[in-house]
Scaffold this active site. Sequence first.
Site, PDB file in Angstrom:
ATOM      1  N   SER A  26     -11.043   7.724   9.413  1.00 25.11           N
ATOM      2  CA  SER A  26     -10.024   8.455   8.665  1.00 25.11           C
ATOM      3  C   SER A  26      -9.730   9.805   9.310  1.00 25.11           C
ATOM      4  O   SER A  26      -8.570  10.203   9.460  1.00 25.11           O
ATOM      5  CB  SER A  26     -10.477   8.655   7.217  1.00 25.11           C
ATOM      6  OG  SER A  26     -10.640   7.417   6.566  1.00 25.11           O
ATOM      7  N   GLY A 103      -4.162   0.186   8.118  1.00 28.97           N
ATOM      8  CA  GLY A 103      -3.352   0.852   7.122  1.00 28.97           C
ATOM      9  C   GLY A 103      -2.892   2.224   7.559  1.00 28.97           C
ATOM     10  O   GLY A 103      -1.749   2.628   7.312  1.00 28.97           O
ATOM     11  N   ARG A 131       0.720  -6.371   3.292  1.00 29.47           N
ATOM     12  CA  ARG A 131       0.197  -5.124   2.742  1.00 29.47           C
ATOM     13  C   ARG A 131       1.335  -4.207   2.307  1.00 29.47           C
ATOM     14  O   ARG A 131       2.372  -4.118   2.976  1.00 29.47           O
ATOM     15  CB  ARG A 131      -0.705  -4.425   3.765  1.00 29.47           C
ATOM     16  CG  ARG A 131      -1.894  -5.288   4.156  1.00 29.47           C
ATOM     17  CD  ARG A 131      -2.872  -4.541   5.033  1.00 29.47           C
ATOM     18  NE  ARG A 131      -3.530  -3.455   4.307  1.00 29.47           N
ATOM     19  CZ  ARG A 131      -4.421  -2.642   4.868  1.00 29.47           C
ATOM     20  NH1 ARG A 131      -4.734  -2.785   6.145  1.00 29.47           N
ATOM     21  NH2 ARG A 131      -4.986  -1.675   4.162  1.00 29.47           N
ATOM     22  N   SER A 177      -2.047   2.799  -2.805  1.00 27.67           N
ATOM     23  CA  SER A 177      -2.738   3.401  -1.665  1.00 27.67           C
ATOM     24  C   SER A 177      -2.461   4.895  -1.591  1.00 27.67           C
ATOM     25  O   SER A 177      -1.299   5.327  -1.628  1.00 27.67           O
ATOM     26  CB  SER A 177      -2.280   2.744  -0.354  1.00 27.67           C
ATOM     27  OG  SER A 177      -2.863   3.391   0.760  1.00 27.67           O
ATOM     28  N   SER A 219      -8.548   6.613  -4.267  1.00 27.29           N
ATOM     29  CA  SER A 219      -9.103   7.241  -3.056  1.00 27.29           C
ATOM     30  C   SER A 219      -8.607   8.669  -2.851  1.00 27.29           C
ATOM     31  O   SER A 219      -8.239   9.064  -1.737  1.00 27.29           O
ATOM     32  CB  SER A 219      -8.779   6.384  -1.820  1.00 27.29           C
ATOM     33  OG  SER A 219      -9.253   5.063  -1.968  1.00 27.29           O
ATOM     34  N   GLU A 338     -13.407   1.928  -0.782  1.00 27.58           N
ATOM     35  CA  GLU A 338     -13.866   1.372   0.486  1.00 27.58           C
ATOM     36  C   GLU A 338     -15.376   1.112   0.486  1.00 27.58           C
ATOM     37  O   GLU A 338     -15.875   0.338   1.305  1.00 27.58           O
ATOM     38  CB  GLU A 338     -13.509   2.314   1.633  1.00 27.58           C
ATOM     39  CG  GLU A 338     -14.211   3.656   1.580  1.00 27.58           C
ATOM     40  CD  GLU A 338     -13.566   4.674   2.512  1.00 27.58           C
ATOM     41  OE1 GLU A 338     -14.318   5.247   3.324  1.00 27.58           O
ATOM     42  OE2 GLU A 338     -12.350   4.881   2.422  1.00 27.58           O
ATOM     43  N   HIS A 365      -5.852  -4.659   0.125  1.00 34.26           N
ATOM     44  CA  HIS A 365      -6.416  -4.075   1.344  1.00 34.26           C
ATOM     45  C   HIS A 365      -6.383  -5.115   2.469  1.00 34.26           C
ATOM     46  O   HIS A 365      -5.519  -5.975   2.485  1.00 34.26           O
ATOM     47  CB  HIS A 365      -7.826  -3.553   1.069  1.00 34.26           C
ATOM     48  CG  HIS A 365      -7.830  -2.172   0.477  1.00 34.26           C
ATOM     49  ND1 HIS A 365      -8.644  -1.161   0.931  1.00 34.26           N
ATOM     50  CD2 HIS A 365      -7.099  -1.633  -0.524  1.00 34.26           C
ATOM     51  CE1 HIS A 365      -8.428  -0.061   0.240  1.00 34.26           C
ATOM     52  NE2 HIS A 365      -7.494  -0.327  -0.653  1.00 34.26           N
ATOM     53  N   ARG A 369      -9.943  -8.058  -1.659  1.00 34.61           N
ATOM     54  CA  ARG A 369     -11.390  -7.859  -1.588  1.00 34.61           C
ATOM     55  C   ARG A 369     -12.107  -8.291  -2.861  1.00 34.61           C
ATOM     56  O   ARG A 369     -13.252  -8.743  -2.794  1.00 34.61           O
ATOM     57  CB  ARG A 369     -11.707  -6.392  -1.269  1.00 34.61           C
ATOM     58  CG  ARG A 369     -11.486  -6.050   0.192  1.00 34.61           C
ATOM     59  CD  ARG A 369     -11.770  -4.594   0.509  1.00 34.61           C
ATOM     60  NE  ARG A 369     -11.737  -4.376   1.955  1.00 34.61           N
ATOM     61  CZ  ARG A 369     -11.669  -3.181   2.530  1.00 34.61           C
ATOM     62  NH1 ARG A 369     -11.624  -2.093   1.772  1.00 34.61           N
ATOM     63  NH2 ARG A 369     -11.639  -3.071   3.848  1.00 34.61           N
ATOM     64  N   ARG A 410     -15.279  -4.749   6.181  1.00 34.26           N
ATOM     65  CA  ARG A 410     -16.232  -4.332   5.152  1.00 34.26           C
ATOM     66  C   ARG A 410     -16.884  -5.533   4.461  1.00 34.26           C
ATOM     67  O   ARG A 410     -18.003  -5.428   3.960  1.00 34.26           O
ATOM     68  CB  ARG A 410     -15.559  -3.396   4.156  1.00 34.26           C
ATOM     69  CG  ARG A 410     -15.017  -2.145   4.839  1.00 34.26           C
ATOM     70  CD  ARG A 410     -14.973  -0.949   3.941  1.00 34.26           C
ATOM     71  NE  ARG A 410     -14.288   0.165   4.597  1.00 34.26           N
ATOM     72  CZ  ARG A 410     -14.855   1.022   5.445  1.00 34.26           C
ATOM     73  NH1 ARG A 410     -16.139   0.895   5.749  1.00 34.26           N
ATOM     74  NH2 ARG A 410     -14.152   2.004   5.989  1.00 34.26           N
TER      75      ARG A 410
END
Length: 455
Positions: A26, A103, A131, A177, A219, A338, A365, A369, A410
């Site tokens: 990030s 992303g 997405r 997001s 987030s 995440e 994502h 997920r 992940r």
Amino acid sequence: MSDLLWPAPRATDPVDAVITVPGSKSATNRALVLAALADDPGFVRRPLRSRDTLLMADGLRALGIGVEDTLNSSSGVPGGGDAWRVLPAPLKGPAQVDVGNAGTVMRFLPPVATLTDGLVRFDGDPRSYERPLGGVISALRDLGARIEDDGRGALPLTVHGTGGLVGGTVSVDASFSSQFISALLLSGPRFQQGVEVRHTGAARTDGGSGREAGGSVPSLPHIRMTVEMLRAAGARVDAPEDGGEPDVWRVAPGALLGRDLVVEPDLSNAAPFLAAALVTGGTVVIRDWPRRTAQPGDQLRDLFTRMGGSSELTEEGLRFTGGGSVHGLDADLHEVGELAPVVAAVAALAGSPSTLRGIAHLRVHETDRLAALANEINALGGDAAETEDGLTINPRPLHGGVFHTYEDHRLATAAAVLGLVVDGVQVENVATTAKTLPDFTGLWDAMLTGTPVRG
């Protein structure tokens, strides 16, 4: 999708390892964008070099920015000589940008492309077409940009750069997001009027936590990271956490400084290693853990302590020790989604039930997920179920089997955690971890042998 299966190694003893995780994805990709839009050259030191960050560097190169590798080990700058030297230049088109399934790349670079003088075509992996990107596209149009997406609100798309953007006030629904907001803020200093971003998500009931999950921005620590990095680059930013208007961020127009920035370790990528200490009753030290950070991964200390471990910040970094048993967890992970895959894997090994809430946005994502975690945990004999905005996981003995990753990094690391204590777990396409954690399997094997682990 790869047909290769990786036998996740079983831990025969409590892990005992000292680990250096690579730099933050990030922070690396935000730093690259800010350096590209600066007035002077800069360095991004100790960057993460993974698929997502290489795609960002290549995307900026396609737009005319110089991004040079610097590997001079004799550098006297803190962070060493492993760096990208970023040379700002007039942004130009035509250009082709491959976003992969990143992303940050698919959302951060279209605003940059509006500043070019030509056409910029964005394309990516098949999953990238699914997405959500409509929030960024609509916001840029409202600010004066011309974008062709055939009405999809998604990739592929073409930005018609005109050399600049007027900017101003814009509303965006960032419920899916936080990157929608960060994308506009990062380029905001280069817009003629700067940018004022107002989040206007429609609220929805979240299934019992009392919070309007659908309307809030997920987030938020990532937006705080964007704000902090903008300010460090010389931008003037007003944000809600400063006592400003809720859900409104403002960036004034102005020049950005070329900086010499050392990227923090990626704390989210520390999640599987800390989980290894928790589920095996061992100890892991993550070197250079910052005492103050905007990274969501810093919340691992609290989450895994609640699940039975203990942590201590030392001069070397974060020392985390498992307590010998794993407790279930009832937690709202809205701000740290995440972390949910690895937390869910630990929960599947706990001795009491877990409820993970506030993460409905994980359905859009790299894959869905929530569905993937429920399916794969249950395929190993577990008891996981989707809720409106998360997962419930009940204790049940697990057995070996194939854990599918859906090309999601992940999920692959979550599967590795399960394999530490469950015989016969085979991870499909573990190579997808290269998205953010290159050579994950080598790092994992080194951890289990007690070898000092460097990312």
